[in-house]
Design a protein around this motif. Structure first.
Motif, PDB file in Angstrom:
ATOM      1  N   ILE A   1      -5.638  12.185  -4.671  1.00 42.46           N
ATOM      2  CA  ILE A   1      -4.987  10.915  -5.017  1.00 42.46           C
ATOM      3  C   ILE A   1      -5.780   9.699  -4.544  1.00 42.46           C
ATOM      4  O   ILE A   1      -5.533   8.587  -5.022  1.00 42.46           O
ATOM      5  CB  ILE A   1      -3.548  10.844  -4.455  1.00 42.46           C
ATOM      6  CG1 ILE A   1      -3.548  10.768  -2.927  1.00 42.46           C
ATOM      7  CG2 ILE A   1      -2.716  12.010  -4.947  1.00 42.46           C
ATOM      8  CD1 ILE A   1      -2.183  10.439  -2.354  1.00 42.46           C
ATOM      9  N   PHE A   2      -6.736   9.881  -3.639  1.00 44.37           N
ATOM     10  CA  PHE A   2      -7.464   8.726  -3.104  1.00 44.37           C
ATOM     11  C   PHE A   2      -8.221   7.948  -4.184  1.00 44.37           C
ATOM     12  O   PHE A   2      -8.173   6.709  -4.195  1.00 44.37           O
ATOM     13  CB  PHE A   2      -8.418   9.159  -1.991  1.00 44.37           C
ATOM     14  CG  PHE A   2      -9.131   8.006  -1.330  1.00 44.37           C
ATOM     15  CD1 PHE A   2      -8.422   7.035  -0.628  1.00 44.37           C
ATOM     16  CD2 PHE A   2     -10.514   7.883  -1.414  1.00 44.37           C
ATOM     17  CE1 PHE A   2      -9.075   5.965  -0.026  1.00 44.37           C
ATOM     18  CE2 PHE A   2     -11.172   6.821  -0.810  1.00 44.37           C
ATOM     19  CZ  PHE A   2     -10.452   5.862  -0.117  1.00 44.37           C
TER      20      PHE A   2
ATOM     21  N   ARG B   1      -5.647  -0.063  -6.057  1.00 44.23           N
ATOM     22  CA  ARG B   1      -5.877  -1.012  -4.969  1.00 44.23           C
ATOM     23  C   ARG B   1      -6.880  -2.087  -5.370  1.00 44.23           C
ATOM     24  O   ARG B   1      -6.705  -3.266  -5.043  1.00 44.23           O
ATOM     25  CB  ARG B   1      -6.389  -0.257  -3.740  1.00 44.23           C
ATOM     26  CG  ARG B   1      -6.564  -1.101  -2.486  1.00 44.23           C
ATOM     27  CD  ARG B   1      -7.220  -0.267  -1.400  1.00 44.23           C
ATOM     28  NE  ARG B   1      -7.205  -0.936  -0.115  1.00 44.23           N
ATOM     29  CZ  ARG B   1      -8.111  -1.812   0.295  1.00 44.23           C
ATOM     30  NH1 ARG B   1      -9.109  -2.139  -0.504  1.00 44.23           N
ATOM     31  NH2 ARG B   1      -8.023  -2.365   1.494  1.00 44.23           N
TER      32      ARG B   1
ATOM     33  N   ILE C   1       1.717   6.743  -7.066  1.00 42.13           N
ATOM     34  CA  ILE C   1       0.684   7.699  -7.487  1.00 42.13           C
ATOM     35  C   ILE C   1       1.187   9.135  -7.346  1.00 42.13           C
ATOM     36  O   ILE C   1       0.981   9.976  -8.237  1.00 42.13           O
ATOM     37  CB  ILE C   1      -0.604   7.480  -6.666  1.00 42.13           C
ATOM     38  CG1 ILE C   1      -1.237   6.135  -7.039  1.00 42.13           C
ATOM     39  CG2 ILE C   1      -1.603   8.615  -6.903  1.00 42.13           C
ATOM     40  CD1 ILE C   1      -2.301   5.663  -6.070  1.00 42.13           C
TER      41      ILE C   1
ATOM     42  N   GLU D   1      -7.452   7.548  -7.294  1.00 43.04           N
ATOM     43  CA  GLU D   1      -6.447   6.791  -8.044  1.00 43.04           C
ATOM     44  C   GLU D   1      -5.950   5.604  -7.217  1.00 43.04           C
ATOM     45  O   GLU D   1      -5.721   4.509  -7.747  1.00 43.04           O
ATOM     46  CB  GLU D   1      -5.279   7.708  -8.408  1.00 43.04           C
ATOM     47  CG  GLU D   1      -4.204   7.062  -9.254  1.00 43.04           C
ATOM     48  CD  GLU D   1      -4.506   7.105 -10.742  1.00 43.04           C
ATOM     49  OE1 GLU D   1      -3.663   6.664 -11.524  1.00 43.04           O
ATOM     50  OE2 GLU D   1      -5.600   7.576 -11.115  1.00 43.04           O
ATOM     51  N   TYR D   2      -5.803   5.836  -5.920  1.00 44.79           N
ATOM     52  CA  TYR D   2      -5.394   4.754  -5.029  1.00 44.79           C
ATOM     53  C   TYR D   2      -6.440   3.638  -5.025  1.00 44.79           C
ATOM     54  O   TYR D   2      -6.094   2.449  -5.061  1.00 44.79           O
ATOM     55  CB  TYR D   2      -5.192   5.296  -3.611  1.00 44.79           C
ATOM     56  CG  TYR D   2      -4.813   4.240  -2.596  1.00 44.79           C
ATOM     57  CD1 TYR D   2      -3.557   3.641  -2.625  1.00 44.79           C
ATOM     58  CD2 TYR D   2      -5.714   3.831  -1.611  1.00 44.79           C
ATOM     59  CE1 TYR D   2      -3.203   2.670  -1.706  1.00 44.79           C
ATOM     60  CE2 TYR D   2      -5.368   2.865  -0.685  1.00 44.79           C
ATOM     61  CZ  TYR D   2      -4.114   2.288  -0.738  1.00 44.79           C
ATOM     62  OH  TYR D   2      -3.774   1.317   0.170  1.00 44.79           O
TER      63      TYR D   2
ATOM     64  N   TYR E   1       2.225   3.977 -15.432  1.00 42.09           N
ATOM     65  CA  TYR E   1       3.152   3.802 -14.311  1.00 42.09           C
ATOM     66  C   TYR E   1       4.509   3.255 -14.747  1.00 42.09           C
ATOM     67  O   TYR E   1       5.490   3.383 -14.022  1.00 42.09           O
ATOM     68  CB  TYR E   1       2.542   2.872 -13.259  1.00 42.09           C
ATOM     69  CG  TYR E   1       1.422   3.510 -12.485  1.00 42.09           C
ATOM     70  CD1 TYR E   1       1.625   4.697 -11.785  1.00 42.09           C
ATOM     71  CD2 TYR E   1       0.155   2.942 -12.451  1.00 42.09           C
ATOM     72  CE1 TYR E   1       0.598   5.295 -11.077  1.00 42.09           C
ATOM     73  CE2 TYR E   1      -0.877   3.529 -11.746  1.00 42.09           C
ATOM     74  CZ  TYR E   1      -0.653   4.710 -11.060  1.00 42.09           C
ATOM     75  OH  TYR E   1      -1.663   5.303 -10.362  1.00 42.09           O
TER      76      TYR E   1
ATOM     77  N   PHE F   1      -5.667   3.766   3.806  1.00 41.58           N
ATOM     78  CA  PHE F   1      -5.075   4.944   3.172  1.00 41.58           C
ATOM     79  C   PHE F   1      -4.556   5.923   4.228  1.00 41.58           C
ATOM     80  O   PHE F   1      -3.421   6.407   4.148  1.00 41.58           O
ATOM     81  CB  PHE F   1      -6.125   5.611   2.284  1.00 41.58           C
ATOM     82  CG  PHE F   1      -5.656   6.845   1.569  1.00 41.58           C
ATOM     83  CD1 PHE F   1      -4.840   6.754   0.454  1.00 41.58           C
ATOM     84  CD2 PHE F   1      -6.045   8.107   2.007  1.00 41.58           C
ATOM     85  CE1 PHE F   1      -4.412   7.891  -0.218  1.00 41.58           C
ATOM     86  CE2 PHE F   1      -5.632   9.247   1.348  1.00 41.58           C
ATOM     87  CZ  PHE F   1      -4.811   9.142   0.231  1.00 41.58           C
TER      88      PHE F   1
ATOM     89  N   MET G   1       2.178   1.862  -3.494  1.00 38.15           N
ATOM     90  CA  MET G   1       1.160   2.367  -4.413  1.00 38.15           C
ATOM     91  C   MET G   1       0.965   3.874  -4.246  1.00 38.15           C
ATOM     92  O   MET G   1       0.825   4.607  -5.237  1.00 38.15           O
ATOM     93  CB  MET G   1      -0.162   1.618  -4.200  1.00 38.15           C
ATOM     94  CG  MET G   1      -0.156   0.205  -4.771  1.00 38.15           C
ATOM     95  SD  MET G   1      -1.785  -0.581  -4.789  1.00 38.15           S
ATOM     96  CE  MET G   1      -1.919  -1.129  -3.098  1.00 38.15           C
ATOM     97  N   ILE G   2       0.970   4.349  -3.012  1.00 41.94           N
ATOM     98  CA  ILE G   2       0.790   5.790  -2.783  1.00 41.94           C
ATOM     99  C   ILE G   2       2.000   6.571  -3.308  1.00 41.94           C
ATOM    100  O   ILE G   2       1.850   7.634  -3.930  1.00 41.94           O
ATOM    101  CB  ILE G   2       0.546   6.060  -1.284  1.00 41.94           C
ATOM    102  CG1 ILE G   2      -0.861   5.581  -0.912  1.00 41.94           C
ATOM    103  CG2 ILE G   2       0.713   7.547  -0.963  1.00 41.94           C
ATOM    104  CD1 ILE G   2      -1.214   5.733   0.542  1.00 41.94           C
TER     105      ILE G   2
ATOM    106  N   PRO H   1       0.820  -1.224   0.000  1.00 46.56           N
ATOM    107  CA  PRO H   1       0.000   0.000   0.000  1.00 46.56           C
ATOM    108  C   PRO H   1       0.851   1.271   0.000  1.00 46.56           C
ATOM    109  O   PRO H   1       0.505   2.261  -0.662  1.00 46.56           O
ATOM    110  CB  PRO H   1      -0.820  -0.119   1.291  1.00 46.56           C
ATOM    111  CG  PRO H   1      -0.834  -1.583   1.605  1.00 46.56           C
ATOM    112  CD  PRO H   1       0.506  -2.080   1.164  1.00 46.56           C
ATOM    113  N   HIS H   2       1.970   1.244   0.729  1.00 44.39           N
ATOM    114  CA  HIS H   2       2.865   2.405   0.770  1.00 44.39           C
ATOM    115  C   HIS H   2       3.461   2.657  -0.615  1.00 44.39           C
ATOM    116  O   HIS H   2       3.548   3.807  -1.068  1.00 44.39           O
ATOM    117  CB  HIS H   2       3.992   2.158   1.780  1.00 44.39           C
ATOM    118  CG  HIS H   2       3.510   1.840   3.165  1.00 44.39           C
ATOM    119  ND1 HIS H   2       2.904   0.644   3.479  1.00 44.39           N
ATOM    120  CD2 HIS H   2       3.556   2.555   4.324  1.00 44.39           C
ATOM    121  CE1 HIS H   2       2.586   0.632   4.761  1.00 44.39           C
ATOM    122  NE2 HIS H   2       2.967   1.779   5.296  1.00 44.39           N
TER     123      HIS H   2
END
Length: 679
Positions: free
Chosen positions: A494-495, A502, A480, A497-498, A657, A520, A476-477, A473-474
């Motif tokens: 950004i949420f 996710r 982004i 997109e997360y 990405y 998040f 991915m943020i 998860p870290h």
């Protein structure tokens, strides 16, 4: 790791096992303690089974006595027995193996004391993580040595068919279940009632693996809720006041099946479980598998967990045996299952070799060499990061100097990494792949050249994967934020997109489907604490002084983005015609063919882990959940059709990405001299 936790090696000399007084702690003390035969008789006499016998006799035009005899035979196939001499003997054998191939079996004694203190008066479900066939045998060993009543252990029929061994396992508490029985009403109802009675009138508790099968990738798998639903049904029907769940985390320095896992992920079929095969396994006695770690998680009440989320009183209208669980109840059970898997992962031990692989992978990701001195610096830094994120590290309770830990790890994993000319290097596989029967491969018949290139990298990935729980998860943020490439960006920006990223990798990283917002916020807090990002006036910015660490965390996503992008491209190229049906085997073959071609051409942004059959299968499940694929059954076959527009949306997401990751994975095709120095 809590300073009050105490991991101790529990392996004792054989005489201590033979002469040990057996006076176990019983989690659910009942007025009447049944033996296994009495338990089976109670199942046979139950209202559910008697009704089944009557209905089956009428439907099949059979005598009720004949149907009852068939049910009795099924119970003999399913049910466990208990033999203390067998348990002691197996304990002595395990002692022999553990002392020969392991450096210790470490159990968190604080968690054992907490378990005995907190759990009483309710049926107990022990839910261990599953990384090896050894898990359930070791679980019984840990229970026996810690004076905990050995639970009834759900085991697959693979073990039932092993000559002699199946009966030994049965005598140590294993009850057996067929892999597929939903269409066999007689077996399904008999097995379900056996589980029901284990929960309602038996004292020892039940143990099974939520993931359904051992993880060949050394990371958690999405939970299966079939057996969990059976175990919780008596509570939901109001027959039990509560059920206690105990997550159990089992970690290995080196799984016994390490190389088998690599070959299975590439498509080489696993050997059939047999007593002969088990005897061949004695060859591992010359190997060093390091340490094994057991930790009982925080027990929790199902009643408290489900408080306000289900209405049990609605089941009071009719007898429990004629009712089934609702979709809403199954959804809540699924949520509980994901929480348990996350509790398991929270307690998995991150070893020094996991951190070594993490560092090595990043430096190869960047095309740089990694010296021993630099490795020590990187591991010291990563320890701080992982502790901040909440991980449990083996370095916390093994009072060794770091260089000694690295030296020991290289001895254990000398088939994967070595020091050569002062730098850490990947060891080339020495397996003769010409001896593999390519005709039995589950998907594509991979070339020897690609197998030689891929096996070492897959071996490395096995030890990276346990870190994903704490880093995916870290990563991915961070990815982004790098994509947006501007300072002072709102978390609300950004949420979404997360959420997209996710949802695509939810099954791969076993992310809780209902806790995206909470996750998040936690991850943002972690990244701020380690100064990878700044949070000012509710806006986020990447810290330019921590680019190295940010890139290091981000690099762990590369294998999965590569795999998913190739998989989606393959579907678009090969299976995108209108109304075209295809099955999973066709996808597995085509993705491996395309990946092999890209690897041989050294195409950019291609990682060998894209050959992983497990990840390709998880991709198909994920795309189905997202509506990119439609799944339907045609007889016994599962077929898919594709939604081109939705697949292209996911492809565009991943393609954007790739330039940020910007990696060219290096190949290791030359022989490397194995060198494990004295540090």
């Amino acid at each position: 790791m809590d300073k009050n936790e105490s991991f101790k090696d529990i392996v004792k000399p054989p005489p201590a096992m033979v002469c040990k007084t057996w006076n176990p702690w019983i989690p659910n003390k009942l007025d009447i303690i049944l033996n296994p035969k009495e338990l089976q008789l109670k199942v046979l006499q139950s209202t559910r089974i008697q009704r089944l016998i009557e209905e089956t006799a009428k439907t099949d035009n059979r005598k009720p006595e004949d149907v009852q005899n068939e049910v009795a035979k099924l119970l003999l196939e399913i049910g466990f027995t208990r033999s203390l001499p067998t348990i002691r003997s197996l304990g002595v054998i395990l002692n022999f193996f553990i002392t020969r191939i392991c450096q210790g079996l470490y159990v968190n004694q604080t968690s054992v004391k907490h378990l005995k203190r907190e759990v009483h008066g309710n049926p107990v479900l022990y839910l261990p993580s599953h990384r090896s066939y050894a898990d359930f045998i070791l679980m019984s060993y840990v229970c026996f040595t810690n004076q905990i009543e050995i639970p009834g252990i759900a085991a697959g029929m693979d073990f039932h068919g092993m000559a002699g061994m199946g009966e030994i396992l049965r005598k140590t508490g294993a009850f057996f279940m067929r892999r597929s029985f939903i269409n066999d009403k007689l077996y399904f109802t008999t097995f379900k009632e056996y589980v029901h009675k284990l929960m309602t009138i038996y004292h020892s508790g039940v143990e099974f693996f939520l993931e359904g099968t051992r993880s060949r990738s050394c990371k958690s798998l999405p939970p299966k809720i079939g057996l969990l639903s059976m175990c919780l049904e008596p509570f939901l029907m109001g027959e039990l006041p509560d059920v206690t769940i105990v997550p159990v985390s089992i970690s290995y320095d080196k799984p016994l099946e390490e190389q088998l896992f690599v070959y299975e992920l590439l498509g080489v079929p696993k050997p059939k479980e047999s007593t002969k095969g088990m005897l061949k396994a004695f060859s591992i006695l010359s190997q060093n598998f390091g340490s094994i770690y057991f930790d009982f998680g925080q027990p929790f009440s199902v009643k408290e967990y489900l408080n306000g989320r289900v209405e049990r009183f609605k089941h009071a209208i009719e007898p429990a045996h004629v009712q089934t669980l609702s979709k809403d109840e199954l959804k809540v059970i699924n949520s509980l299952a994901y929480d348990v898997v996350n509790f398991q992962q929270d307690k998995i031990i991150i070893t020094v070799f996991n951190l070594m692989c993490f560092c090595f992978n990043f430096y190869k990701f960047k095309g740089k060499s990694l010296s021993l001195e630099l490795l020590c610096e990187e591991i010291t830094s990563l320890q701080r990061i992982f502790r901040t994120f909440g991980a449990h590290l083996s370095l916390n309770f093994k009072n060794k100097e770091l260089r000694k830990e690295i030296s020991d790890a290289l001895q254990i994993h000398k088939n994967i990494l070595c020091l050569k000319n002062g730098n850490l290097e990947l060891v080339t596989s020495t397996v003769d792949f010409h001896k593999i029967d390519k005709g039995r491969m589950k998907a594509h018949k991979l070339s020897n050249k690609v197998m030689i290139q891929s096996v070492p990298i897959f071996s490395l990935q096995l030890y990276l994967n346990p870190c994903l729980h704490w880093t995916a998860p870290h990563a991915m943020i961070i990815l982004i934020l790098k994509k947006f490439n501007k300072p002072n960006i709102s978390p609300d920006t950004i949420f979404p997109e997360y959420l997209r990223l996710r949802s695509l990798f939810q099954l791969e990283f076993v992310l809780h489907p209902e806790k995206a917002q909470q996750e998040f916020e936690t991850v943002i807090s972690h990244l701020c604490t380690v100064r990878i990002i700044h949070l000012n006036s509710n806006t986020l910015s990447l810290n330019s002084s921590q680019c190295h660490l940010a890139d290091q965390l981000m690099s762990i996503l590369a294998p999965f983005i590569s795999c998913y992008l190739i998989g989606i491209d393959t579907i678009l190229m090969e299976f995108s015609k209108p109304y075209m049906n295809f099955n999973e085997k066709q996808i597995l073959v085509k993705v491996q063919i395309n990946t092999e071609s890209f690897l041989l051409q050294k195409t950019k942004h291609i990682h060998p882990y894209a050959l992983s059959l497990d990840s390709i299968s998880l991709l198909l499940q994920s795309l189905t959940n997202l509506g990119c694929l439609e799944k339907k059954r045609n007889g016994k076959e599962i077929l898919f059709t594709s939604s081109i527009d939705k697949l292209n949306d996911i492809k565009d997401l991943l393609v954007n990405y790739c330039p940020i990751l910007n990696y060219d994975y290096l190949y290791y095709t030359t022989d490397m001299e194995l060198l494990v120095p004295k540090l």
